[in-house]
Design a protein around this motif. Structure first.
Motif, mmCIF file in Angstrom:
data_model
loop_
_atom_site.group_PDB
_atom_site.id
_atom_site.type_symbol
_atom_site.label_atom_id
_atom_site.label_comp_id
_atom_site.label_asym_id
_atom_site.label_seq_id
_atom_site.Cartn_x
_atom_site.Cartn_y
_atom_site.Cartn_z
ATOM 1 N N ASP A 161 0.853 -1.183 0.000
ATOM 2 C CA ASP A 161 0.000 0.000 0.000
ATOM 3 C C ASP A 161 0.891 1.236 0.000
ATOM 4 O OD1 ASP A 161 -2.081 1.794 0.444
ATOM 5 O OD2 ASP A 161 -2.259 1.346 2.577
ATOM 6 N N ARG B 134 -10.270 -6.433 9.281
ATOM 7 C CA ARG B 134 -11.107 -6.304 8.078
ATOM 8 C C ARG B 134 -10.210 -6.322 6.865
ATOM 9 N NH1 ARG B 134 -8.956 -1.735 6.758
ATOM 10 N NH2 ARG B 134 -8.126 -0.480 8.459
ATOM 11 N N ASP C 102 -8.123 -1.315 2.458
ATOM 12 C CA ASP C 102 -8.584 -0.472 1.359
ATOM 13 C C ASP C 102 -7.431 0.478 1.053
ATOM 14 O OD1 ASP C 102 -9.820 1.305 -0.324
ATOM 15 O OD2 ASP C 102 -11.681 1.365 0.794
HETATM 16 N N1 GLY Z 1 -4.832 0.480 3.433
HETATM 17 C C1 GLY Z 1 -4.731 0.393 4.831
HETATM 18 C C2 GLY Z 1 -5.953 0.048 5.538
HETATM 19 O O1 GLY Z 1 -6.910 -0.412 4.957
HETATM 20 O O2 GLY Z 1 -5.995 0.212 6.754
#
Ligand code: GLY
Ligand code: AMP
Length: 417
Positions: free
Chosen positions: A212, A287, A290
């Motif tokens: 990410d 979870r 994202d």
């Molecule tokens: N992309 C890092 C998160 O979903 O926390």
């Protein structure tokens, strides 16, 4: 099956996109969804923290499976509430969600079960925290304990910045109650990786790795964001590193879950800092990530609903996950100003000009008077899967310029290794 997805981000669009390909899904609902999700699911207006409202909706509509995307409803106990009325849910209960709801709790768990992580201290009053700064070298990482929408981590280059951060969080309540306690942490160097794992109560089975890009601007400049782009697989995830993670991290998490009687069923997201084929855990989330989901799910060839049902039944095996060899890249388009203040309501043009192999996962978008308009900081992720990262990246950057809205921003260096 009648399936409900809770959330409105790119992650939930990717989940809806993936499960709508499953022959098991007959009806798909999303609370509250966005303009992209609306094309494949029936969107229903509830706030994601309306635990009772969502539970009643799921019960009244005989939902066979609810998939909870974001952390807020998980930490508030939506999974518990759905299970209490006899419904099936993908996502951990409130007790397990504490891994994301409290950074202090997670750090204490890591230390208790010998999971490598940065040195830290937990403080519930500002004076103690300010005094303790003496023991830390710069840079110093100051973190609000509770949920702060991805903004609660401050990396302070000077002691004075750390002092300011403590005052802002604990005395001026910048993040509300989330800052009643803070974690002060040693700064770790290295390269980050996100490892998302399915956990079925007993087994912890990693998905494909991803990288990410957290900072707002090119060259990793600017503030931390929810994530400005991603690619998968992450080449840093070598076999040696995988072994290290299996032996020092995953096996110890398993022991800890068992000893603490935590029945974790859902996705455990392990944020890692990697250096020299060794890893330390930065954080746990409970979870899907994202934008990690937007690059991981396109590579998953297996039926996600089947996997989720096995997670719920406590019956998941590594062989249940089949992955594409292709590599996936996603570039996030954000509203100008994000992660600080930004304007909503900008009309987005050009979405119908994308090449066929480009996937758009909407996040902050909404339909207004027949137009797709911006409705959040991260607006959408432009995604592509190819035999190598360079090809996927080139295709994305060839297409992304055709999407136009006022003050749009995106990083131009995603997946440049
Ligand atoms: N992309 C890092 C998160 O979903 O926390
Ligand atoms: P967290 O929410 O704890 O993962 O923190 C968000 C981001 O802050 C991480 O993805 C890292 O980029 C950075 N970060 C957090 N903790 C540390 C640390 N101890 N050392 C260096 N960077 C960190």
């Amino acid at each position: 099956m009648r399936v409900l997805v809770v959330g409105n981000g790119g992650r939930e669009h990717a989940i809806c996109w993936k499960i709508s390909q499953s022959p098991l899904v007959e009806e798909l609902y999303c609370i509250p969804g966005n303009a992209g999700i609306q094309e494949i699911a029936e969107c229903v207006e509830f706030s994601v923290d309306d635990i009772q409202g969502i539970t009643d909706f799921a019960k009244d509509n005989s939902i066979d499976l609810t998939i909870i995307g974001p952390e807020v409803p998980l930490v508030l106990g939506l999974a518990d509430s759905l299970k209490e009325v006899g419904l099936k849910v993908f996502g951990p209960d409130k007790k397990a969600a504490k891994f994301e709801g409290s950074k202090a709790y997670s750090k204490d768990f890591m230390v208790k079960y010998n999971i490598p992580t940065a040195q830290y201290g937990v403080f519930s009053n500002a004076d103690d925290a300010l005094r303790a700064l003496k023991q830390f070298d710069i840079p110093i990482v100051v973190k609000a304990d509770g949920l702060a929408a991805g903004k609660g981590v401050l990396i302070c280059e000077r002691k004075s910045e750390a002092e300011e951060a403590i005052v802002e969080i604990m005395q001026k309540h910048q993040f509300g109650e989330a800052g009643n306690r803070i974690v002060i942490e040693e700064f770790l160097t290295g390269t980050e990786a996100s490892l998302l794992c399915f956990v079925d109560g007993t087994n912890i089975i990693p998905m494909e790795s991803a990288r990410d890009y957290k900072k707002a601007y090119d060259g990793d400049k600017g503030l931390n964001t929810g994530g400005m782009g991603c690619f998968s697989p992450n080449p840093i995830y070598t076999d040696r590193l995988k072994n290290y993670i299996d032996n020092h991290i995953i096996s110890n998490i398993k022991v800890g879950l068992q000893k603490e009687s935590i029945d974790f069923r859902g996705v455990l997201f392990i944020g890692l800092m990697i250096e020299d084929d060794e890893a330390k855990v930065l954080e746990f989330n409970v979870r899907f990530g994202d934008p990690e989901t937007q690059v991981i799910l396109p590579r998953l060839e297996s039926d996600l609903i089947e996997i989720m049902m096995k997670v719920i039944e406590g019956n998941l095996h590594e062989s249940d996950l089949v992955w594409s060899e292709k590599q996936a890249v996603a570039v996030v388009i954000a509203s100008g100003g994000y992660p600080n203040d930004y304007k909503k309501g900008k009309v987005i043009n050009g979405l119908n000009t994308m090449d066929d192999d480009i996937m758009i996962f909407h996040a902050g978008t909404i339909l207004k008077d027949g137009n797709v308009v911006t409705n959040g900081g991260r607006v959408m992720a432009v995604t592509c899967m190819e035999e190598n990262v360079e090809k996927a990246r080139d295709k994305i950057y060839n297409n992304i310029g055709r999407i136009i809205f006022d003050k749009m921003e995106y990083r131009t260096d995603i997946a440049k290794l």
